[in-house]
Design a protein around this motif. Sequence first.
Motif, PDB file in Angstrom:
ATOM      1  N   ASP A   1       0.820  -1.214   0.000  1.00 58.84           N
ATOM      2  CA  ASP A   1       0.000   0.000   0.000  1.00 58.84           C
ATOM      3  C   ASP A   1       0.853   1.263   0.000  1.00 58.84           C
ATOM      4  O   ASP A   1       0.515   2.244  -0.664  1.00 58.84           O
ATOM      5  CB  ASP A   1      -0.928   0.008   1.226  1.00 58.84           C
ATOM      6  N   ILE A   2       1.935   1.254   0.769  1.00 59.47           N
ATOM      7  CA  ILE A   2       2.824   2.423   0.777  1.00 59.47           C
ATOM      8  C   ILE A   2       3.494   2.560  -0.596  1.00 59.47           C
ATOM      9  O   ILE A   2       3.638   3.665  -1.134  1.00 59.47           O
ATOM     10  CB  ILE A   2       3.879   2.304   1.900  1.00 59.47           C
TER      11      ILE A   2
ATOM     12  N   ALA B   1       2.276   1.671  -3.427  1.00 58.95           N
ATOM     13  CA  ALA B   1       1.295   2.131  -4.413  1.00 58.95           C
ATOM     14  C   ALA B   1       1.055   3.639  -4.324  1.00 58.95           C
ATOM     15  O   ALA B   1       0.390   4.213  -5.182  1.00 58.95           O
ATOM     16  CB  ALA B   1      -0.016   1.381  -4.230  1.00 58.95           C
ATOM     17  N   MET B   2       1.595   4.280  -3.271  1.00 60.81           N
ATOM     18  CA  MET B   2       1.579   5.747  -3.185  1.00 60.81           C
ATOM     19  C   MET B   2       2.948   6.317  -3.553  1.00 60.81           C
ATOM     20  O   MET B   2       3.182   7.516  -3.405  1.00 60.81           O
ATOM     21  CB  MET B   2       1.224   6.188  -1.755  1.00 60.81           C
TER      22      MET B   2
ATOM     23  N   LEU C   1       3.124  11.872  -4.708  1.00 62.66           N
ATOM     24  CA  LEU C   1       2.282  10.703  -4.470  1.00 62.66           C
ATOM     25  C   LEU C   1       1.643  10.170  -5.747  1.00 62.66           C
ATOM     26  O   LEU C   1       1.307  10.922  -6.647  1.00 62.66           O
ATOM     27  CB  LEU C   1       1.173  11.059  -3.484  1.00 62.66           C
ATOM     28  N   LEU C   2       1.462   8.876  -5.784  1.00 60.25           N
ATOM     29  CA  LEU C   2       0.627   8.238  -6.807  1.00 60.25           C
ATOM     30  C   LEU C   2      -0.766   8.061  -6.235  1.00 60.25           C
ATOM     31  O   LEU C   2      -0.959   7.323  -5.272  1.00 60.25           O
ATOM     32  CB  LEU C   2       1.194   6.858  -7.167  1.00 60.25           C
ATOM     33  N   ARG C   3      -1.725   8.733  -6.834  1.00 55.28           N
ATOM     34  CA  ARG C   3      -3.091   8.639  -6.357  1.00 55.28           C
ATOM     35  C   ARG C   3      -3.889   7.619  -7.167  1.00 55.28           C
ATOM     36  O   ARG C   3      -3.468   7.199  -8.233  1.00 55.28           O
ATOM     37  CB  ARG C   3      -3.776  10.011  -6.488  1.00 55.28           C
ATOM     38  N   ARG C   4      -5.050   7.254  -6.651  1.00 54.54           N
ATOM     39  CA  ARG C   4      -5.966   6.406  -7.435  1.00 54.54           C
ATOM     40  C   ARG C   4      -6.752   7.249  -8.432  1.00 54.54           C
ATOM     41  O   ARG C   4      -7.142   6.748  -9.481  1.00 54.54           O
ATOM     42  CB  ARG C   4      -6.936   5.667  -6.511  1.00 54.54           C
ATOM     43  N   SER C   5      -7.000   8.459  -8.075  1.00 53.21           N
ATOM     44  CA  SER C   5      -7.642   9.355  -9.030  1.00 53.21           C
ATOM     45  C   SER C   5      -6.560   9.936  -9.926  1.00 53.21           C
ATOM     46  O   SER C   5      -5.387   9.905  -9.585  1.00 53.21           O
ATOM     47  CB  SER C   5      -8.383  10.469  -8.286  1.00 53.21           C
TER      48      SER C   5
ATOM     49  N   ALA D   1      -2.432   5.137  -9.768  1.00 51.53           N
ATOM     50  CA  ALA D   1      -1.970   3.775  -9.478  1.00 51.53           C
ATOM     51  C   ALA D   1      -2.635   3.244  -8.225  1.00 51.53           C
ATOM     52  O   ALA D   1      -3.077   3.997  -7.359  1.00 51.53           O
ATOM     53  CB  ALA D   1      -0.449   3.751  -9.305  1.00 51.53           C
ATOM     54  N   CYS D   2      -2.706   1.921  -8.159  1.00 52.34           N
ATOM     55  CA  CYS D   2      -3.088   1.245  -6.926  1.00 52.34           C
ATOM     56  C   CYS D   2      -2.434  -0.130  -6.947  1.00 52.34           C
ATOM     57  O   CYS D   2      -1.892  -0.548  -7.969  1.00 52.34           O
ATOM     58  CB  CYS D   2      -4.607   1.117  -6.785  1.00 52.34           C
ATOM     59  N   ASP D   3      -2.463  -0.809  -5.819  1.00 54.30           N
ATOM     60  CA  ASP D   3      -1.908  -2.157  -5.850  1.00 54.30           C
ATOM     61  C   ASP D   3      -3.011  -3.154  -6.190  1.00 54.30           C
ATOM     62  O   ASP D   3      -4.198  -2.869  -6.056  1.00 54.30           O
ATOM     63  CB  ASP D   3      -1.173  -2.513  -4.551  1.00 54.30           C
TER      64      ASP D   3
END
Lengths: 369, 369
Positions: free
Chosen positions: B88-89, B91-92, B157-161, B240-242
């Motif tokens: 999770d970390i 993926a950010m 940061l890599l966000r999901r949006s 991005a997300c995991d």
Amino acid sequence: MTHGASGTPRPDNTVGEIGERRLLSHLRSRIPVAPGVIVGIGDDAAALETGPLTLVTTDALVEGVHFRRDFTPSHLLGRKALSVNLSDIAAMAGVPRYATVSLCLPADVTVEFIDGLYNGLLERAAETGVVIVGGNVSAISGPLIIDITLLGHGDRLLRRSGAQPGDLVVVTGTLGASAAGLRLLEHGARLSADGDLVDVGTFAPSAQNDLLHCLRAQLDPAPPLAFARALSEHEIVHAACDVSDGLSGDLLNLCQESGLAAWIEASAVPVDVCAGNLGSELGADGFSLALHGGEDYQLLMAVPPQALDALKDVAVVWDLAVTPVGEFSEGAPGVSLKFGDALRRLRPKSHEHFRDPERGRRADPDREA
Amino acid sequence: MTHGASGTPRPDNTVGEIGERRLLSHLRSRIPVAPGVIVGIGDDAAALETGPLTLVTTDALVEGVHFRRDFTPSHLLGRKALSVNLSDIAAMAGVPRYATVSLCLPADVTVEFIDGLYNGLLERAAETGVVIVGGNVSAISGPLIIDITLLGHGDRLLRRSGAQPGDLVVVTGTLGASAAGLRLLEHGARLSADGDLVDVGTFAPSAQNDLLHCLRAQLDPAPPLAFARALSEHEIVHAACDVSDGLSGDLLNLCQESGLAAWIEASAVPVDVCAGNLGSELGADGFSLALHGGEDYQLLMAVPPQALDALKDVAVVWDLAVTPVGEFSEGAPGVSLKFGDALRRLRPKSHEHFRDPERGRRADPDREA
């Protein structure tokens, strides 16, 4: 049973019916946006504005060990789940800021219960300036669990080590009410979600003020947050911790961390008056509840004698009693109890969960001090 | 059974025998001192050096839902409990730093099991620069739970949006091995604490390489941490997300957070070769495992087409495959699957814990895509 239309779950839906995704979406919709939170709930991780020194603590409430669903309205359970963590940040003289909430939920838990839990959590968070920034929801074939991690800002910390020989043992507030409250629950007394007395159980209606006070201490504890934070602005206190396991056990821990012994003057312990009043009906005496009961969430401090007046000056601002109950001294870590001239080694009776998981967190006043 | 002399618990002692205090003291003695930690385990809260932006994530492994004690050596369980949070970390695009470990332990758990768990935790922490700074231990009448909160440092940061129409859907590594590994465990295949194959279960010895690969993917996942962190130094990835719930579910989530639709080209999905090889014996096909299986802990990204080569340049440094599998487009959030010219709406099959708490987290390839 089906869920309500338009995606909003009905209060009587169970989490098994609505599933993890809809529950998370429902909870997320309830969390307010707040300053300091760059990325909140819904991403892989939350991103938070922090200072150079961050405090972190984690404490779980496990059904059957720390609470029973038939003893506590979910609203108060939510408040307490945060309060037990607030107490830890306060005991470091920190400012609580961000919380993550990890829930393990049996499939039969209703949306109504979880909404109540979150009502309490969010209410307590708003009272204390805390923002809920994320969390996790998991199924469980077993007890309900609320595991909260609380982050805070710290600067001048109160440590558990640092007590000096000659320092006074000082405690805030009164002790024993929470342990009495647990016993009252076992005798059928109950609070409503709003914290009102709705059942006196086996007790006389005339005891209602005592009942209310002790039940609230157990179900909705109020650690001295503002006072503890104020201590960071003074050089008064050498060491501190919160009283969660009970005075006897927590003082022993302070002794161990500071490499000192300590004694307590039995007559000085601020036994909660309501707990004392109810003691005989509970088959317990107030003194034992105060000494070993636990979950008081008061502050236990090592204070040099010459600084006691200064400490009282801070405490009076917050309308808080501070009581010297003993003294730290050179010696192997251990706590003694003074009855007048007699000194007796105290064996801590704080609750050990593993040894008796079914009994829950409670005092054991049947055993002698 | 009594514990060993001089305070050190014996491996065959249960936590019920030694009690909470001695267990905490034992665990504390195993945690190394580390830079950045101003106050570590043993005080009311940990105090940590942090930067202006702190990432926080929390993920729990619940026995009977996420793991079984007869399926996984405690050493690997400890590693995985940290790895799912590391993912999770990552993926950010953050740097993991500090972890708190909250354990709920049934009274019959042995010191040997917990030592194994901590061996794995500490080993994985050392590999990734993480310091264990505190935690909580609670009794439970129910399943064993490891709930970790991981703090990290973040900057870009890599966000999901943030996905844009026309962005490619790109995934790292291969998919489906972890879901295959779970099925292998159900068929009797086992790894040792060191991650070696010790039982082929119902499979032919000739399949040992495939078995080993899939079991490790399930029991000891390795998220692409360094690659993900490297992405913070480039402006390549829009979102991005995991991949924890499964490609279908996690891509839907990226769509929802970005307000877009997406399609996947079925033939492009990087189905893990070993999972594919074992598929028929598992009563599942590799493609379904890759699409819905979950627990891959790979990275799912939205990448503008003109940046794909730059992404591959970063990935090759870390010896990591990156595969474009589809595209984001304008439209209501949803995922479609392309088989040549045919486009079919994909209903995510990611595991929903509450609906089937006994089955654990697994793919359901019996249902059609």
